[in-house]
Design a protein around this motif. Structure first.
Motif, PDB file in Angstrom:
ATOM      1  N   GLN A 231       0.985  -1.290   0.025  1.00  0.00           N
ATOM      2  CA  GLN A 231      -0.005   0.070  -0.066  1.00  0.00           C
ATOM      3  C   GLN A 231       0.894   1.352   0.036  1.00  0.00           C
ATOM      4  O   GLN A 231       0.487   2.242   0.488  1.00  0.00           O
ATOM      5  CB  GLN A 231      -1.009   0.041   1.320  1.00  0.00           C
ATOM      6  CG  GLN A 231      -1.888  -1.299   1.112  1.00  0.00           C
ATOM      7  CD  GLN A 231      -2.961  -1.197   1.970  1.00  0.00           C
ATOM      8  OE1 GLN A 231      -3.868  -0.237   2.173  1.00  0.00           O
ATOM      9  NE2 GLN A 231      -3.097  -2.282   3.009  1.00  0.00           N
ATOM     10  N   TRP A 232       2.010   1.079  -0.714  1.00  0.00           N
ATOM     11  CA  TRP A 232       2.985   2.439  -0.623  1.00  0.00           C
ATOM     12  C   TRP A 232       2.438   3.621  -1.202  1.00  0.00           C
ATOM     13  O   TRP A 232       2.603   4.644  -0.631  1.00  0.00           O
ATOM     14  CB  TRP A 232       4.215   1.765  -1.736  1.00  0.00           C
ATOM     15  CG  TRP A 232       5.149   2.866  -1.618  1.00  0.00           C
ATOM     16  CD1 TRP A 232       5.541   3.477  -2.684  1.00  0.00           C
ATOM     17  CD2 TRP A 232       6.083   3.371  -0.698  1.00  0.00           C
ATOM     18  NE1 TRP A 232       6.551   4.633  -2.574  1.00  0.00           N
ATOM     19  CE2 TRP A 232       7.020   4.165  -1.097  1.00  0.00           C
ATOM     20  CE3 TRP A 232       6.396   2.731   0.670  1.00  0.00           C
ATOM     21  CZ2 TRP A 232       8.084   4.852  -0.455  1.00  0.00           C
ATOM     22  CZ3 TRP A 232       7.508   3.408   1.410  1.00  0.00           C
ATOM     23  CH2 TRP A 232       8.355   4.328   0.561  1.00  0.00           C
ATOM     24  N   GLU A 233       1.514   3.502  -2.238  1.00  0.00           N
ATOM     25  CA  GLU A 233       1.126   4.917  -2.849  1.00  0.00           C
ATOM     26  C   GLU A 233       0.293   5.572  -1.902  1.00  0.00           C
ATOM     27  O   GLU A 233       0.193   6.725  -1.896  1.00  0.00           O
ATOM     28  CB  GLU A 233       0.389   4.454  -4.292  1.00  0.00           C
ATOM     29  CG  GLU A 233       1.348   3.765  -5.306  1.00  0.00           C
ATOM     30  CD  GLU A 233       1.283   2.250  -5.026  1.00  0.00           C
ATOM     31  OE1 GLU A 233       0.363   1.771  -4.256  1.00  0.00           O
ATOM     32  OE2 GLU A 233       2.246   1.798  -5.940  1.00  0.00           O
ATOM     33  N   CYS A 234      -0.660   4.731  -1.058  1.00  0.00           N
ATOM     34  CA  CYS A 234      -1.605   5.453  -0.004  1.00  0.00           C
ATOM     35  C   CYS A 234      -0.427   5.910   0.786  1.00  0.00           C
ATOM     36  O   CYS A 234      -1.072   7.160   1.432  1.00  0.00           O
ATOM     37  CB  CYS A 234      -2.762   4.374   0.443  1.00  0.00           C
ATOM     38  SG  CYS A 234      -3.529   3.663  -0.907  1.00  0.00           S
TER      39      CYS A 234
ATOM     40  N   VAL B 246       2.570   7.084   0.744  1.00  0.00           N
ATOM     41  CA  VAL B 246       3.368   8.138   0.479  1.00  0.00           C
ATOM     42  C   VAL B 246       2.775   9.278   0.120  1.00  0.00           C
ATOM     43  O   VAL B 246       3.201  10.310   0.464  1.00  0.00           O
ATOM     44  CB  VAL B 246       4.238   7.710  -0.856  1.00  0.00           C
ATOM     45  CG1 VAL B 246       5.097   8.730  -1.408  1.00  0.00           C
ATOM     46  CG2 VAL B 246       5.464   6.472  -0.368  1.00  0.00           C
ATOM     47  N   ASN B 247       1.390   9.175  -0.530  1.00  0.00           N
ATOM     48  CA  ASN B 247       0.572  10.457  -0.964  1.00  0.00           C
ATOM     49  C   ASN B 247      -0.345  10.705   0.141  1.00  0.00           C
ATOM     50  O   ASN B 247      -1.021  11.748   0.116  1.00  0.00           O
ATOM     51  CB  ASN B 247      -0.071   9.864  -2.111  1.00  0.00           C
ATOM     52  CG  ASN B 247       0.851   9.601  -3.187  1.00  0.00           C
ATOM     53  OD1 ASN B 247       2.042   9.994  -3.486  1.00  0.00           O
ATOM     54  ND2 ASN B 247       0.471   8.608  -4.140  1.00  0.00           N
ATOM     55  N   GLN B 248      -0.152  10.214   1.231  1.00  0.00           N
ATOM     56  CA  GLN B 248      -0.947  10.095   2.504  1.00  0.00           C
ATOM     57  C   GLN B 248      -2.517  10.313   2.179  1.00  0.00           C
ATOM     58  O   GLN B 248      -3.345  11.245   2.611  1.00  0.00           O
ATOM     59  CB  GLN B 248      -0.472  11.827   3.008  1.00  0.00           C
ATOM     60  CG  GLN B 248       0.784  11.723   3.622  1.00  0.00           C
ATOM     61  CD  GLN B 248       1.114  13.079   4.213  1.00  0.00           C
ATOM     62  OE1 GLN B 248       0.476  14.078   4.085  1.00  0.00           O
ATOM     63  NE2 GLN B 248       2.105  13.074   4.912  1.00  0.00           N
ATOM     64  N   GLU B 249      -2.699   9.279   1.288  1.00  0.00           N
ATOM     65  CA  GLU B 249      -4.170   9.268   0.852  1.00  0.00           C
ATOM     66  C   GLU B 249      -4.701   8.064   1.952  1.00  0.00           C
ATOM     67  O   GLU B 249      -4.961   6.883   1.450  1.00  0.00           O
ATOM     68  CB  GLU B 249      -4.421   8.721  -0.480  1.00  0.00           C
ATOM     69  CG  GLU B 249      -4.048   9.961  -1.511  1.00  0.00           C
ATOM     70  CD  GLU B 249      -3.988   9.409  -2.844  1.00  0.00           C
ATOM     71  OE1 GLU B 249      -3.702   7.950  -3.111  1.00  0.00           O
ATOM     72  OE2 GLU B 249      -3.725  10.138  -3.692  1.00  0.00           O
TER      73      GLU B 249
ATOM     74  N   GLN C  32      -7.660   5.970   1.193  1.00  0.00           N
ATOM     75  CA  GLN C  32      -7.818   4.868   0.232  1.00  0.00           C
ATOM     76  C   GLN C  32      -7.145   3.636   0.759  1.00  0.00           C
ATOM     77  O   GLN C  32      -6.919   2.699  -0.005  1.00  0.00           O
ATOM     78  CB  GLN C  32      -6.543   5.313  -0.955  1.00  0.00           C
ATOM     79  CG  GLN C  32      -7.359   6.668  -1.458  1.00  0.00           C
ATOM     80  CD  GLN C  32      -8.530   6.389  -2.308  1.00  0.00           C
ATOM     81  OE1 GLN C  32      -8.884   5.308  -2.882  1.00  0.00           O
ATOM     82  NE2 GLN C  32      -9.664   7.170  -2.191  1.00  0.00           N
TER      83      GLN C  32
END
Length: 81
Positions: free
Chosen positions: A42-45, A47-50, A53
């Protein structure tokens, strides 16, 4: 399954979950492996502080699998040795 075998399995489960050393090891392994896998999956969530999501069920399963694998493994080793 006979009554004696059923009682044997129930006693085994009690001993597995009452062994504090086993539980602490399983918790530590779960935190290390689960955190690593959650960062990968779930790296994208993260890093992007989402955080909205984040897949919560995936997050919980990712922590619970290493916990139960560790608990099972140490219990089997103790039973055999």
């Amino acid at each position: 399954m006979g009554r004696q075998e059923h009682n044997k399995k129930r006693n085994l489960l009690k001993s597995i979950f009452s062994d504090k050393a086993n539980l602490m090891l399983a918790i530590k392994m779960s935190l290390i492996v689960g955190t690593t896998l959650n960062c990968i999956n779930q790296w994208e969530c993260l890093v992007n502080q989402e955080l909205d999501q984040l897949n919560i069920s995936k997050l919980l399963i990712t922590y619970s699998v290493p916990f139960f694998v560790s608990l099972y493994s140490t219990s089997i080793i103790k039973l055999k040795g």
